[in-house]
Design an enzyme around this catalytic site. Structure first.
Site, short mmCIF file in Angstrom:
data_model
loop_
_atom_site.label_atom_id
_atom_site.label_comp_id
_atom_site.label_asym_id
_atom_site.label_seq_id
_atom_site.Cartn_x
_atom_site.Cartn_y
_atom_site.Cartn_z
N TYR A 52 -9.85 52.94 -34.38
CA TYR A 52 -10.85 53.00 -35.45
C TYR A 52 -10.77 54.37 -36.15
O TYR A 52 -11.19 55.39 -35.59
CB TYR A 52 -12.27 52.77 -34.92
CG TYR A 52 -12.52 51.36 -34.41
CD1 TYR A 52 -11.61 50.33 -34.61
CD2 TYR A 52 -13.69 51.05 -33.72
CE1 TYR A 52 -11.84 49.05 -34.13
CE2 TYR A 52 -13.94 49.76 -33.24
CZ TYR A 52 -13.00 48.78 -33.45
OH TYR A 52 -13.22 47.51 -32.98
N GLN A 170 -15.56 40.58 -25.50
CA GLN A 170 -16.02 40.88 -26.86
C GLN A 170 -15.26 39.98 -27.83
O GLN A 170 -14.03 40.01 -27.87
CB GLN A 170 -15.74 42.37 -27.18
CG GLN A 170 -16.28 42.75 -28.53
CD GLN A 170 -16.01 44.20 -28.93
OE1 GLN A 170 -15.65 44.47 -30.07
NE2 GLN A 170 -16.21 45.14 -28.02
N LEU A 201 -22.65 39.95 -38.47
CA LEU A 201 -23.07 39.76 -39.87
C LEU A 201 -21.91 39.21 -40.70
O LEU A 201 -21.93 39.27 -41.92
CB LEU A 201 -23.58 41.09 -40.46
CG LEU A 201 -24.85 41.62 -39.81
CD1 LEU A 201 -25.15 43.05 -40.28
CD2 LEU A 201 -26.04 40.71 -40.10
N LYS A 209 -26.01 40.15 -49.32
CA LYS A 209 -25.98 41.04 -50.50
C LYS A 209 -24.98 40.61 -51.56
O LYS A 209 -25.09 41.02 -52.70
CB LYS A 209 -25.78 42.49 -50.08
CG LYS A 209 -24.48 42.81 -49.40
CD LYS A 209 -24.51 44.27 -48.98
CE LYS A 209 -23.29 44.59 -48.15
NZ LYS A 209 -23.30 45.95 -47.65
N ARG A 279 -22.86 51.49 -41.74
CA ARG A 279 -22.20 52.70 -42.21
C ARG A 279 -23.17 53.69 -42.85
O ARG A 279 -22.77 54.75 -43.31
CB ARG A 279 -21.03 52.37 -43.14
CG ARG A 279 -21.36 51.43 -44.25
CD ARG A 279 -20.12 50.87 -44.87
NE ARG A 279 -19.17 51.92 -45.22
CZ ARG A 279 -17.91 51.70 -45.58
NH1 ARG A 279 -17.44 50.48 -45.61
NH2 ARG A 279 -17.13 52.69 -45.91
N1 LIG Z 1 -12.82 43.80 -30.82
C1 LIG Z 1 -12.43 43.65 -32.06
O1 LIG Z 1 -11.28 43.27 -32.33
C2 LIG Z 1 -13.40 43.91 -33.16
C3 LIG Z 1 -13.15 43.41 -34.46
C4 LIG Z 1 -14.10 43.65 -35.45
C5 LIG Z 1 -15.24 44.39 -35.14
N2 LIG Z 1 -15.44 44.89 -33.88
C6 LIG Z 1 -16.63 45.70 -33.52
O2 LIG Z 1 -17.78 45.10 -34.07
C7 LIG Z 1 -18.42 46.02 -34.98
C8 LIG Z 1 -19.08 45.25 -36.11
O3 LIG Z 1 -18.17 44.42 -36.75
P1 LIG Z 1 -17.97 44.40 -38.33
O4 LIG Z 1 -18.22 45.76 -38.86
O5 LIG Z 1 -16.68 43.74 -38.59
O6 LIG Z 1 -19.03 43.37 -38.83
P2 LIG Z 1 -20.59 43.23 -39.07
O7 LIG Z 1 -21.37 43.93 -38.05
O8 LIG Z 1 -20.74 41.79 -39.21
O9 LIG Z 1 -20.76 43.92 -40.51
C9 LIG Z 1 -20.94 45.30 -40.62
C10 LIG Z 1 -20.85 45.75 -42.07
O10 LIG Z 1 -21.80 45.06 -42.87
C11 LIG Z 1 -22.47 45.96 -43.74
N3 LIG Z 1 -23.87 46.03 -43.29
C12 LIG Z 1 -24.32 46.20 -42.02
N4 LIG Z 1 -25.67 46.20 -41.97
C13 LIG Z 1 -26.08 46.00 -43.23
C14 LIG Z 1 -27.37 45.89 -43.82
N5 LIG Z 1 -28.48 45.96 -43.09
N6 LIG Z 1 -27.44 45.69 -45.16
C15 LIG Z 1 -26.32 45.60 -45.91
N7 LIG Z 1 -25.08 45.70 -45.41
C16 LIG Z 1 -24.95 45.89 -44.08
C17 LIG Z 1 -21.75 47.29 -43.60
O11 LIG Z 1 -20.61 47.37 -44.46
P3 LIG Z 1 -20.68 47.76 -46.03
O12 LIG Z 1 -21.67 48.85 -46.20
O13 LIG Z 1 -19.29 48.13 -46.38
O14 LIG Z 1 -21.12 46.52 -46.73
C18 LIG Z 1 -21.24 47.21 -42.18
O15 LIG Z 1 -20.18 48.07 -41.92
C19 LIG Z 1 -17.30 46.98 -35.40
O16 LIG Z 1 -17.81 48.21 -35.85
C20 LIG Z 1 -16.57 47.12 -34.09
O17 LIG Z 1 -17.24 48.01 -33.22
C21 LIG Z 1 -14.55 44.62 -32.90
#
Ligand SMILES: NC(=O)c1ccc[n+]([C@@H]2O[C@H](COP(=O)([O-])OP(=O)(O)OC[C@H]3O[C@@H](n4cnc5c(N)ncnc54)[C@H](OP(=O)(O)O)[C@@H]3O)[C@@H](O)[C@H]2O)c1
Length: 320
Positions: A52, A170, A201, A209, A279
């Site tokens: 990351y 995970q 999300l 959004k 973020r």
């Molecule tokens: N193991 C794996 O292979 C793997 C793969 C993917 C993720 N992950 C883990 O899971 C975590 C979360 O996954 P993800 O970031 O893909 O997806 P997510 O949690 O579904 O979406 C997060 C993104 O949505 C936006 N967001 C979050 N809260 C918000 C709110 N309240 N209002 C508006 N926009 C919001 C932000 O991006 P913007 O501001 O750019 O819109 C944020 O970075 C990662 O950080 C990582 O730790 C693991």
């Protein structure tokens, strides 16, 4: 006591905090405020990985936890198996590489141990028993407290379990991606494997959004580029209808769509925690308000129906 006993139902995902590939610009100051907002809102789990931001996410967390003397209060999870050479990302789960990686992660995160150490993705070039035995040795030495897998399918999970106990898995899971329900969730429930869901999300799409407000172009440097078919018709309209209906349910609780979707996620049978990315401190605070309330059974059924109708419409369109 198991490290899972006091786990908050919501964790902070820190992939975006590393910026870089898939996430674009991210200021360290904002990332620090985001982590601080999460912790002060009751989150005690951080998920990261060496890849990351190619080391940046781990370094940021390491500095943050040391400065605030928070290491022993947090449940910290990182991963192994995805490395980089310049911009090239590659798999390597050999024993030699894992032992090198864990030392580098310990240095960046300024910690002697990890609460959960996870295999990031299966590596087609390393036999599963070699990786499983290496993880088991790390656990025997107390360097890791729990063994986690990530992105393993059902057969790979069963194969790994033959050579080492698995404590957590995970995987991607959200209202718009319920693949896990087929065989993985029942298997994990039966075998006491904790499930930590990522992208709850749907990479930001389930905040609504992009759908409830005038359509916004997805920036090229965003992970949701991988879900760009969701923005193409007729899926865009199908998704918008689903999100509008979900938003009405959220309003009934005086909650945002993101809060409803996170609560739905970690309340599903067999799910221990949802790892939500954020973020900005505002997003972290908003997401943390998914904690501490319950969705009624009647609304759970309505949400389920909305997701089933969306899936059926998409299936119908794919058949044409
Ligand atoms: N193991 C794996 O292979 C793997 C793969 C993917 C993720 N992950 C883990 O899971 C975590 C979360 O996954 P993800 O970031 O893909 O997806 P997510 O949690 O579904 O979406 C997060 C993104 O949505 C936006 N967001 C979050 N809260 C918000 C709110 N309240 N209002 C508006 N926009 C919001 C932000 O991006 P913007 O501001 O750019 O819109 C944020 O970075 C990662 O950080 C990582 O730790 C693991």
């Amino acid at each position: 006591m198991s490290i899972f006993t006091n786990l908050s139902k919501l964790g902070l995902g820190t992939w975006a905090l590393g910026g870089d590939i898939w996430w674009g610009k991210q200021e360290d100051r904002i990332s620090n405020e985001t982590m601080a907002a999460a912790v002060s809102s009751g989150i005690n789990f951080f998920d990261t990985a060496p890849v990351y931001g190619r080391g940046r996410s781990e370094r940021l967390i390491g500095d943050f936890l040391r400065k605030r003397k928070l290491r022993d209060k947090m449940i910290l999870a990182t991963k192994a198996g995805l490395s980089w050479e310049g911009a090239k990302i590659y798999h390597d789960l050999s024993e030699k590489k894992i032992l090198k990686e864990i030392d580098e992660s310990r240095r960046r995160l300024q910690t002697d141990y990890f609460d959960i150490y996870q295999v990031h993705w299966p590596d087609p070039n390393t036999p599963i028993p070699e990786t499983a035995r290496t993880f088991q040795k790390l656990k025997d030495k107390g360097i890791i407290k729990a063994i986690g897998l990530s992105n393993f399918n059902f057969l790979q999970l069963k194969e790994f379990s033959k050579f080492s106990p698995v404590d957590s898995l995970q995987s991607e899971y959200s209202l718009f991606n319920r693949e896990l329900e087929k065989d993985i969730i029942p298997y994990c429930q039966k075998n006491n494997i904790k499930i930590l869901t990522y992208s709850p999300l749907y990479s930001g799409l389930l905040t609504g959004k992009f759908f409830l407000e005038p359509r916004e172009k997805v920036p090229e440097d965003r992970i949701r580029q991988t879900k760009k078919e969701e923005f193409e018709e007729p899926r865009f309209t199908i998704n918008r209808q689903a999100l509008e209906n979900l938003n009405k349910i959220a309003e009934g609780y005086k909650k945002t769509l993101a809060q409803l979707m996170l609560n739905w996620n970690f309340s599903q049978p067999g799910i221990s925690l949802a790892i939500a990315g954020a973020r900005t401190p505002e997003q972290a605070r908003e997401n943390s308000l998914s904690l501490g309330w319950e969705i009624s059974q009647a609304d759970m059924e309505k949400i389920n129906n909305i997701s089933k109708i969306r899936e059926a419409k998409i299936k119908e369109f794919k058949k044409r």
